[in-house]
Design a protein around this motif. Sequence first.
Motif, PDB file in Angstrom:
ATOM      1  N   GLY A  36       0.813  -1.218   0.000  1.00  0.00           N
ATOM      2  CA  GLY A  36       0.000   0.000   0.000  1.00  0.00           C
ATOM      3  C   GLY A  36       0.838   1.255   0.000  1.00  0.00           C
ATOM      4  N   LEU A  37       1.984   1.192   0.679  1.00  0.00           N
ATOM      5  CA  LEU A  37       2.873   2.351   0.726  1.00  0.00           C
ATOM      6  C   LEU A  37       3.526   2.605  -0.630  1.00  0.00           C
ATOM      7  CD1 LEU A  37       4.087   4.451   2.674  1.00  0.00           C
ATOM      8  CD2 LEU A  37       5.937   2.847   3.080  1.00  0.00           C
ATOM      9  N   LEU A  38       3.886   1.538  -1.335  1.00  0.00           N
ATOM     10  CA  LEU A  38       4.558   1.695  -2.624  1.00  0.00           C
ATOM     11  C   LEU A  38       3.594   1.930  -3.785  1.00  0.00           C
ATOM     12  CD1 LEU A  38       7.283  -1.073  -2.341  1.00  0.00           C
ATOM     13  CD2 LEU A  38       7.558   1.383  -2.025  1.00  0.00           C
ATOM     14  N   LEU A  39       2.462   1.224  -3.776  1.00  0.00           N
ATOM     15  CA  LEU A  39       1.532   1.301  -4.905  1.00  0.00           C
ATOM     16  C   LEU A  39       0.363   2.247  -4.681  1.00  0.00           C
ATOM     17  CD1 LEU A  39       1.344  -2.487  -5.791  1.00  0.00           C
ATOM     18  CD2 LEU A  39       2.735  -0.729  -6.884  1.00  0.00           C
ATOM     19  N   GLY A  40       0.115   2.593  -3.434  1.00  0.00           N
ATOM     20  CA  GLY A  40      -0.994   3.488  -3.124  1.00  0.00           C
ATOM     21  C   GLY A  40      -2.325   2.778  -3.272  1.00  0.00           C
ATOM     22  N   PRO A  41      -3.347   3.481  -3.696  1.00  0.00           N
ATOM     23  CA  PRO A  41      -4.675   2.874  -3.839  1.00  0.00           C
ATOM     24  C   PRO A  41      -4.748   1.767  -4.883  1.00  0.00           C
ATOM     25  CG  PRO A  41      -4.835   5.264  -3.854  1.00  0.00           C
ATOM     26  CD  PRO A  41      -3.376   4.926  -3.915  1.00  0.00           C
ATOM     27  N   ALA A  42      -3.759   1.661  -5.753  1.00  0.00           N
ATOM     28  CA  ALA A  42      -3.753   0.591  -6.756  1.00  0.00           C
ATOM     29  C   ALA A  42      -3.555  -0.779  -6.111  1.00  0.00           C
ATOM     30  CB  ALA A  42      -2.649   0.838  -7.776  1.00  0.00           C
ATOM     31  N   ALA A  43      -3.067  -0.825  -4.881  1.00  0.00           N
ATOM     32  CA  ALA A  43      -2.861  -2.101  -4.188  1.00  0.00           C
ATOM     33  C   ALA A  43      -4.168  -2.649  -3.627  1.00  0.00           C
ATOM     34  CB  ALA A  43      -1.856  -1.928  -3.057  1.00  0.00           C
ATOM     35  N   TYR A  44      -5.198  -1.830  -3.515  1.00  0.00           N
ATOM     36  CA  TYR A  44      -6.439  -2.282  -2.905  1.00  0.00           C
ATOM     37  C   TYR A  44      -7.148  -3.384  -3.705  1.00  0.00           C
ATOM     38  CZ  TYR A  44     -10.746  -2.170  -0.252  1.00  0.00           C
ATOM     39  OH  TYR A  44     -11.808  -2.545   0.515  1.00  0.00           O
ATOM     40  N   PRO A  45      -7.259  -3.298  -5.033  1.00  0.00           N
ATOM     41  CA  PRO A  45      -7.852  -4.420  -5.774  1.00  0.00           C
ATOM     42  C   PRO A  45      -7.034  -5.708  -5.654  1.00  0.00           C
ATOM     43  CG  PRO A  45      -7.804  -2.477  -7.156  1.00  0.00           C
ATOM     44  CD  PRO A  45      -7.039  -2.157  -5.921  1.00  0.00           C
ATOM     45  N   LEU A  46      -5.718  -5.588  -5.617  1.00  0.00           N
ATOM     46  CA  LEU A  46      -4.872  -6.762  -5.408  1.00  0.00           C
ATOM     47  C   LEU A  46      -5.131  -7.368  -4.037  1.00  0.00           C
ATOM     48  CD1 LEU A  46      -1.517  -5.332  -6.780  1.00  0.00           C
ATOM     49  CD2 LEU A  46      -3.046  -6.916  -7.926  1.00  0.00           C
ATOM     50  N   PHE A  47      -5.279  -6.511  -3.043  1.00  0.00           N
ATOM     51  CA  PHE A  47      -5.547  -6.974  -1.685  1.00  0.00           C
ATOM     52  C   PHE A  47      -6.885  -7.709  -1.614  1.00  0.00           C
ATOM     53  CE2 PHE A  47      -7.619  -6.114   2.404  1.00  0.00           C
ATOM     54  CZ  PHE A  47      -6.759  -6.807   3.241  1.00  0.00           C
ATOM     55  N   ASN A  48      -7.901  -7.153  -2.236  1.00  0.00           N
ATOM     56  CA  ASN A  48      -9.220  -7.799  -2.212  1.00  0.00           C
ATOM     57  C   ASN A  48      -9.197  -9.153  -2.914  1.00  0.00           C
ATOM     58  OD1 ASN A  48     -10.700  -6.012  -0.701  1.00  0.00           O
ATOM     59  ND2 ASN A  48     -11.273  -4.770  -2.464  1.00  0.00           N
ATOM     60  N   ALA A  49      -8.491  -9.254  -4.023  1.00  0.00           N
ATOM     61  CA  ALA A  49      -8.400 -10.529  -4.724  1.00  0.00           C
ATOM     62  C   ALA A  49      -7.663 -11.559  -3.867  1.00  0.00           C
ATOM     63  CB  ALA A  49      -7.682 -10.347  -6.056  1.00  0.00           C
ATOM     64  N   HIS A  50      -6.586 -11.148  -3.220  1.00  0.00           N
ATOM     65  CA  HIS A  50      -5.838 -12.066  -2.368  1.00  0.00           C
ATOM     66  C   HIS A  50      -6.663 -12.488  -1.156  1.00  0.00           C
ATOM     67  CE1 HIS A  50      -2.633 -13.535   0.286  1.00  0.00           C
ATOM     68  NE2 HIS A  50      -2.024 -13.831  -0.845  1.00  0.00           N
TER      69      HIS A  50
END
Length: 68
Positions: A36-50
């Motif tokens: 989240g720190l490196l990618l910002g809000p773009a990490a949120y869809p990845l997080f939800n999928a994981h």
Amino acid sequence: MLFISAVAIGLIVSGALIGFSAYYSGMAVKRWGLAGLLLGPAAYPLFNAHKQLANRKVVAFSDVSVIC
């Protein structure tokens, strides 16, 4: 200068929020906080999928469901 500060604050807030979400979901906090720190809000869809994949893995091997 103001734009750079706003982006930096956004990345920090995004990392903290995704880290808290990972903690509440029982996932790796450091890994997702850093993402989240490196990618910002773009990490949120990845997080939800994981999170959904981890939930399916738990449900597939037991009759217990994880409440997200």
